[in-house]
Design a protein around this motif. Structure first.
Motif, PDB file in Angstrom:
ATOM      1  N   LEU A   1      42.325  31.868  26.222  1.00  0.00           N
ATOM      2  CA  LEU A   1      42.121  31.726  27.663  1.00  0.00           C
ATOM      3  C   LEU A   1      40.886  32.498  28.101  1.00  0.00           C
ATOM      4  O   LEU A   1      40.592  33.574  27.581  1.00  0.00           O
ATOM      5  CB  LEU A   1      43.343  32.233  28.420  1.00  0.00           C
ATOM      6  CG  LEU A   1      44.675  31.523  28.131  1.00  0.00           C
ATOM      7  CD1 LEU A   1      45.796  32.149  28.929  1.00  0.00           C
ATOM      8  CD2 LEU A   1      44.584  30.032  28.414  1.00  0.00           C
ATOM      9  N   GLN A   2      40.181  31.931  29.064  1.00  0.00           N
ATOM     10  CA  GLN A   2      38.964  32.544  29.578  1.00  0.00           C
ATOM     11  C   GLN A   2      39.089  32.747  31.080  1.00  0.00           C
ATOM     12  O   GLN A   2      39.435  31.831  31.817  1.00  0.00           O
ATOM     13  CB  GLN A   2      37.747  31.654  29.267  1.00  0.00           C
ATOM     14  CG  GLN A   2      36.448  32.154  29.866  1.00  0.00           C
ATOM     15  CD  GLN A   2      35.309  31.175  29.650  1.00  0.00           C
ATOM     16  OE1 GLN A   2      35.478  30.145  28.996  1.00  0.00           O
ATOM     17  NE2 GLN A   2      34.145  31.480  30.197  1.00  0.00           N
ATOM     18  N   ARG A   3      38.809  33.974  31.536  1.00  0.00           N
ATOM     19  CA  ARG A   3      38.846  34.255  32.969  1.00  0.00           C
ATOM     20  C   ARG A   3      37.720  33.486  33.666  1.00  0.00           C
ATOM     21  O   ARG A   3      36.555  33.576  33.274  1.00  0.00           O
ATOM     22  CB  ARG A   3      38.702  35.762  33.219  1.00  0.00           C
ATOM     23  CG  ARG A   3      38.632  36.166  34.696  1.00  0.00           C
ATOM     24  CD  ARG A   3      39.937  35.945  35.410  1.00  0.00           C
ATOM     25  NE  ARG A   3      39.869  36.291  36.813  1.00  0.00           N
ATOM     26  CZ  ARG A   3      40.283  37.444  37.330  1.00  0.00           C
ATOM     27  NH1 ARG A   3      40.788  38.370  36.521  1.00  0.00           N
ATOM     28  NH2 ARG A   3      40.198  37.684  38.619  1.00  0.00           N
ATOM     29  N   THR A   4      38.072  32.715  34.695  1.00  0.00           N
ATOM     30  CA  THR A   4      37.115  31.857  35.383  1.00  0.00           C
ATOM     31  C   THR A   4      37.144  32.133  36.877  1.00  0.00           C
ATOM     32  O   THR A   4      38.223  32.216  37.475  1.00  0.00           O
ATOM     33  CB  THR A   4      37.436  30.369  35.131  1.00  0.00           C
ATOM     34  OG1 THR A   4      37.438  30.119  33.723  1.00  0.00           O
ATOM     35  CG2 THR A   4      36.396  29.472  35.790  1.00  0.00           C
TER      36      THR A   4
ATOM     37  N   TRP B   1      42.935  31.764  34.433  1.00  0.00           N
ATOM     38  CA  TRP B   1      42.661  31.982  33.013  1.00  0.00           C
ATOM     39  C   TRP B   1      42.756  30.616  32.338  1.00  0.00           C
ATOM     40  O   TRP B   1      43.849  30.093  32.102  1.00  0.00           O
ATOM     41  CB  TRP B   1      43.662  32.962  32.412  1.00  0.00           C
ATOM     42  CG  TRP B   1      43.472  34.366  32.908  1.00  0.00           C
ATOM     43  CD1 TRP B   1      42.718  35.343  32.334  1.00  0.00           C
ATOM     44  CD2 TRP B   1      44.058  34.957  34.079  1.00  0.00           C
ATOM     45  NE1 TRP B   1      42.781  36.508  33.074  1.00  0.00           N
ATOM     46  CE2 TRP B   1      43.594  36.299  34.149  1.00  0.00           C
ATOM     47  CE3 TRP B   1      44.906  34.481  35.090  1.00  0.00           C
ATOM     48  CZ2 TRP B   1      43.968  37.156  35.178  1.00  0.00           C
ATOM     49  CZ3 TRP B   1      45.272  35.332  36.112  1.00  0.00           C
ATOM     50  CH2 TRP B   1      44.815  36.652  36.146  1.00  0.00           C
TER      51      TRP B   1
ATOM     52  N   CYS C   1      46.441  28.788  35.267  1.00  0.00           N
ATOM     53  CA  CYS C   1      45.742  28.412  34.038  1.00  0.00           C
ATOM     54  C   CYS C   1      44.810  27.230  34.277  1.00  0.00           C
ATOM     55  O   CYS C   1      44.354  26.599  33.314  1.00  0.00           O
ATOM     56  CB  CYS C   1      46.749  28.067  32.934  1.00  0.00           C
ATOM     57  SG  CYS C   1      47.808  29.432  32.453  1.00  0.00           S
TER      58      CYS C   1
END
Length: 310
Positions: free
Chosen positions: A2-5, A14, A199
């Motif tokens: 997961l990438q924080r956006t 995430w 998410c």
């Protein structure tokens, strides 16, 4: 992974790095709202035939119809404000707050002590479902991967009927709801959305409209090319969004309420869009969804249900 956006709103996100994983999550997140409406119709169909429900509220034909139709009152007013809410606070927050209102309606319906309280609860439930449902549809069409957008948008409304089929299966569930009008389907759907929204990224079109250009470009890359900012598809989709919104602002094509009514082309489109609802209802599916079980249930079966210990 997961990438924080960045989302441009108070709701963090995430997002999965895989475009396929994100597309599946977006599809499920949006379809849950459509499925909830089908679930509610099937639930009332089963409950309307149970003496434990009709006797508790001392229902006659008029009050039974009011109890059933009250959800459509909220469903009528919801679309009048859902577009404004989604444009001002973002697509994801609109779905979030619509789900909160839906949860409040479910809890009020569960605690209903009389017809008035039950009707108010159903109105609140219909309002929340309409707001989150419309915002969810817009969110899916603006965020879903361009390769599968038509297919995904088509499945959105299809799940109205799929949830109804699932709900009609176990008769024991209808009997269990005779004394507790807390339907797990109406309750679990908003709870799932609250999890899934964290998410999922914000709509790139909304981000561009608010001036968050880099954030929008990141979202387009996540939804089309596994986060690759230099991918040709990502660049083409991002440029199309920016050019379209720039043109709309330059030409003042904001599509406000008065502009829709003044322009003959938009009036025609509005009428075409409005026609889907009435034409789908006059086929008789609404009556069948809510009252078919009552009209087809045998008297001796109702007698057995009266003696059941629930």
């Amino acid at each position: 992974m997961l990438q924080r956006t960045a989302t441009g709103t108070w709701m963090p996100a995430w997002v999965p790095e895989s475009t396929l994983t994100l597309s599946i999550l977006l599809l499920i997140c949006s379809m849950v709202q459509s499925a909830t409406n089908g679930y509610d119709g099937s639930m009332l169909n089963g409950v309307n035939m149970l003496p434990a429900y009709t006797d508790y509220f001392t229902l006659n034909s008029v009050t039974k119809g009011l109890n059933t139709a009250s959800v459509s009152i909220g469903g009528f007013f919801g679309p009048l404000v859902s577009g404004v809410i989604a444009d001002r606070i973002g697509r994801r927050p609109a779905v979030f707050w619509g789900s909160i209102v839906t949860l409040v309606g479910v809890l009020l319906q569960t605690a209903a002590q009389n017809i008035a309280m039950f009707v108010v609860a159903r109105v609140v439930l219909g309002l929340g479902s309409a707001v989150s449902g419309i915002a969810g549809g817009v969110y899916l069409s603006e965020t879903f991967s361009s390769r599968w957008r038509a297919w995904g948008a088509g499945l959105l409304n299809d799940f109205y009927y799929r949830r109804g089929h699932l709900r009609n299966g176990p008769v024991a569930v209808n009997l269990g709801l005779a004394r507790a009008l807390l339907d797990p389907g109406d309750l679990l759907a908003p709870l799932y959305l609250h999890f899934a929204l964290h998410c999922s990224p914000e709509s790139p079109r909304w981000l561009v409209n608010q001036g968050y250009l880099e954030e929008a470009r990141t979202v387009v890359a996540q939804t089309n090319s596994n986060g690759n900012l230099s991918d040709p598809v990502t660049l083409a989709v991002y440029k199309e969004i920016v050019d379209t919104i720039t043109w709309e602002k330059t030409e003042r094509r904001s599509m406000k309420t008065m502009e829709i009514l003044k322009n003959p082309v938009t009036r025609k489109r509005l009428l075409v869009g409005m026609s889907a609802g009435p034409f789908s209802c006059i086929a008789g599916n609404v009556i069948a969804s809510y009252y078919l079980a009552q009209s087809s249930t045998r008297p001796e079966l109702l007698g057995r249900m009266t003696n059941l210990k629930l």
